[in-house]
Design an enzyme around this catalytic site. Structure first.
Site, PDB file in Angstrom:
ATOM      1  N   CYS A 231       0.806  -1.219   0.000  1.00  0.00           N
ATOM      2  CA  CYS A 231       0.000   0.000   0.000  1.00  0.00           C
ATOM      3  C   CYS A 231       0.843   1.274   0.000  1.00  0.00           C
ATOM      4  O   CYS A 231       0.309   2.371  -0.186  1.00  0.00           O
ATOM      5  CB  CYS A 231      -0.929   0.006   1.210  1.00  0.00           C
ATOM      6  SG  CYS A 231      -1.949  -1.480   1.323  1.00  0.00           S
TER       7      CYS A 231
ATOM      8  N   HIS B 146      -9.616   2.781  -1.017  1.00  0.00           N
ATOM      9  CA  HIS B 146      -8.183   2.468  -0.947  1.00  0.00           C
ATOM     10  C   HIS B 146      -7.751   1.549  -2.087  1.00  0.00           C
ATOM     11  O   HIS B 146      -7.650   0.343  -1.918  1.00  0.00           O
ATOM     12  CB  HIS B 146      -7.894   1.830   0.416  1.00  0.00           C
ATOM     13  CG  HIS B 146      -6.509   1.334   0.598  1.00  0.00           C
ATOM     14  ND1 HIS B 146      -5.393   1.972   0.084  1.00  0.00           N
ATOM     15  CD2 HIS B 146      -6.028   0.237   1.273  1.00  0.00           C
ATOM     16  CE1 HIS B 146      -4.310   1.301   0.426  1.00  0.00           C
ATOM     17  NE2 HIS B 146      -4.663   0.241   1.131  1.00  0.00           N
TER      18      HIS B 146
ATOM     19  N   CYS C 238       0.507   2.772   6.285  1.00  0.00           N
ATOM     20  CA  CYS C 238       0.853   1.422   6.715  1.00  0.00           C
ATOM     21  C   CYS C 238       0.708   0.488   5.522  1.00  0.00           C
ATOM     22  O   CYS C 238      -0.034   0.777   4.589  1.00  0.00           O
ATOM     23  CB  CYS C 238      -0.058   0.965   7.854  1.00  0.00           C
ATOM     24  SG  CYS C 238      -1.814   0.899   7.405  1.00  0.00           S
TER      25      CYS C 238
END
Length: 434
Positions: free
Chosen positions: A97, A387, A417
């Site tokens: 990510c 996301h 994160c």
């Protein structure tokens, strides 16, 4: 001219600006698109926004977390489908990510050192077009068939075939080292830090309300480029309410002890984002604005296999970044903290306030302390917007830069994160901050 956070001998790294496609829930607006389609849209949107048609850039770094084998040269193929000069080199990278933020940090380091003058950091992901592959047994059988030259060899390759071998194998959301999904890991973190359901739902509701207000105020207008007829994010809930969130059932721990739901966790999302970085001289020479400066950064990892929280690495990255920069956690006008899960954000905040955690895990004599909740993700974050894994870092960086430009200066702390127990953090300075 250097600012206080730019070491002598290094150039300042300008964030000229960024754009993204509207983010869509998986299997909705972009159901028929792949990574390449979305990334091309974001890159071309940036080209058009900043008049880069025919311009040679030093580098483009981009990537996707969930990719087909056809995406092996994704960044370069996407670039060649834009109006950028084809002499612009591109490379594909992945850091879960944190992919597009890592791309920005790599480009920023090269710009600061003088190795290059400009570049684009980008990321894309689609959950609507995930790669489905055959299991190892059938894949090996197909390879044997491709090598067979006689009927006997072909029959040998098919010996023992079962129709069950044709069942596709989708990408696994589980961490290879633990067999647990990110949500299951985050449930463990929530229990360890005693983060309740009500706190998580409140943070999710706040994210939707802030995102809705930012959209209505026109904040997103210059950040979004239309894609496949989609003009705005379709995940932001104007009608979000505490009651509606409270009615949702836990999805990762279905017992009475579960607290993570579809409402306080990010949904599967499709989208792409891109950010243009440059030296100050290059930006000025091309008549481009400088919204903000990309400052110091830090990347960290934790041993999540041996009980460290999977998504706690940003606590380490931020602590190390502050130590190297001589700043306190409170020395920021706002904080852009990626909301993979509401619980993950709340665990991070609570850890920074914990004397025991800061001493044992971060090696600090005192806790980093609390931050003003009003300064956390002022225009909403991933719980509201969604996301698309590799795109989130670029979204956050462009969002932070624009907020600083609107404010006329200031300082922001950004963190992301990632899977694999990693975290990235960076400081962004307003261009008016000197």
């Amino acid at each position: 001219m250097n600012n206080p956070l730019t070491p002598p001998g290094l150039r300042r790294v300008a964030i000229v600006g960024g754009v993204r496609t509207p983010f869509c829930r998986a299997n909705t607006g972009y159901a028929e698109l792949g990574n390449l389609d979305l990334l091309v849209t974001a890159l071309q949107g940036l080209v058009e926004r900043y008049g880069l048609a025919g311009v040679h850039l030093d580098e483009v770094g981009a990537g996707a977390v969930t990719a087909h084998s056809r995406d092996w040269n994704l960044a370069r193929e996407a670039l060649l489908s834009t109006a950028l000069a084809p002499s612009t080199p591109a490379y594909t990278l992945v850091q879960a990510c944190g992919t597009s933020l890592q791309a920005a940090l790599q480009l920023g380091a090269k710009i600061a050192s003088g190795a290059i003058d400009c570049g684009i950091a980008a990321g894309v992901d689609t959950a609507s077009d995930v790669p489905l592959v055959f299991g190892a047994r059938f894949a090996h059988r197909l390879l044997a068939l491709s090598r067979a030259r006689t009927l006997r060899e072909r029959l040998a390759a098919l010996r023992g075939f079962s129709p069950r071998e044709l069942a596709p194998v989708p990408p696994s959301p589980a961490e290879p080292r633990t067999g647990l999904s990110m949500g299951e890991h985050c449930e463990r973190m929530a229990k360890e830090w005693r983060i309740g359901r009500a706190e998580q739902d409140a943070l999710a509701l706040d994210s939707h309300r802030k995102a809705s207000a930012a959209r209505d105020a026109g904040f997103l207008d210059e950040l979004l480029v239309p894609c496949a007829g989609v003009l705005r994010d379709n995940l932001v809930r104007d009608d979000a309410s505490a009651a509606a969130l409270a009615a949702l059932k836990p999805v990762f721990d279905r017992s009475d002890a579960g607290t993570l739901t579809a409402g306080n966790s990010t949904p599967l999302t499709d989208g792409a984002a891109a950010v243009l970085l440059a030296s100050e001289d290059w930006a000025r020479a091309h008549g481009l604005p400088v919204l903000a400066w990309l400052g110091p950064a830090r990347v960290a990892a934790v041993d999540f296999v041996n009980d460290a929280g999977l998504l706690m690495a940003p606590t380490v990255a931020v602590a190390e970044l502050l130590g190297r920069s001589g700043l306190r956690l409170q020395d920021f006008d706002f904080y852009e903290i990626h909301e993979a899960f509401a619980a993950q954000v709340l665990c991070t905040l609570r850890a920074w306030e914990s004397a025991d955690y800061c001493r044992a895990q971060l090696g600090l004599a005192a806790p980093l302390g609390a931050i003003d909740p009003a300064r956390l993700n002022p225009v909403g974050s991933s719980l509201a917007y969604g996301h698309p894994f590799a795109a989130t870092g670029a979204r956050i960086l462009a969002t932070a830069a624009k907020q600083l430009a609107v404010r006329g200066g200031g300082r922001a702390l950004v963190s992301v994160c990632t899977a694999g127990g990693m975290g990235l953090a960076a400081i962004v300075e307003g261009a008016a901050a000197g």
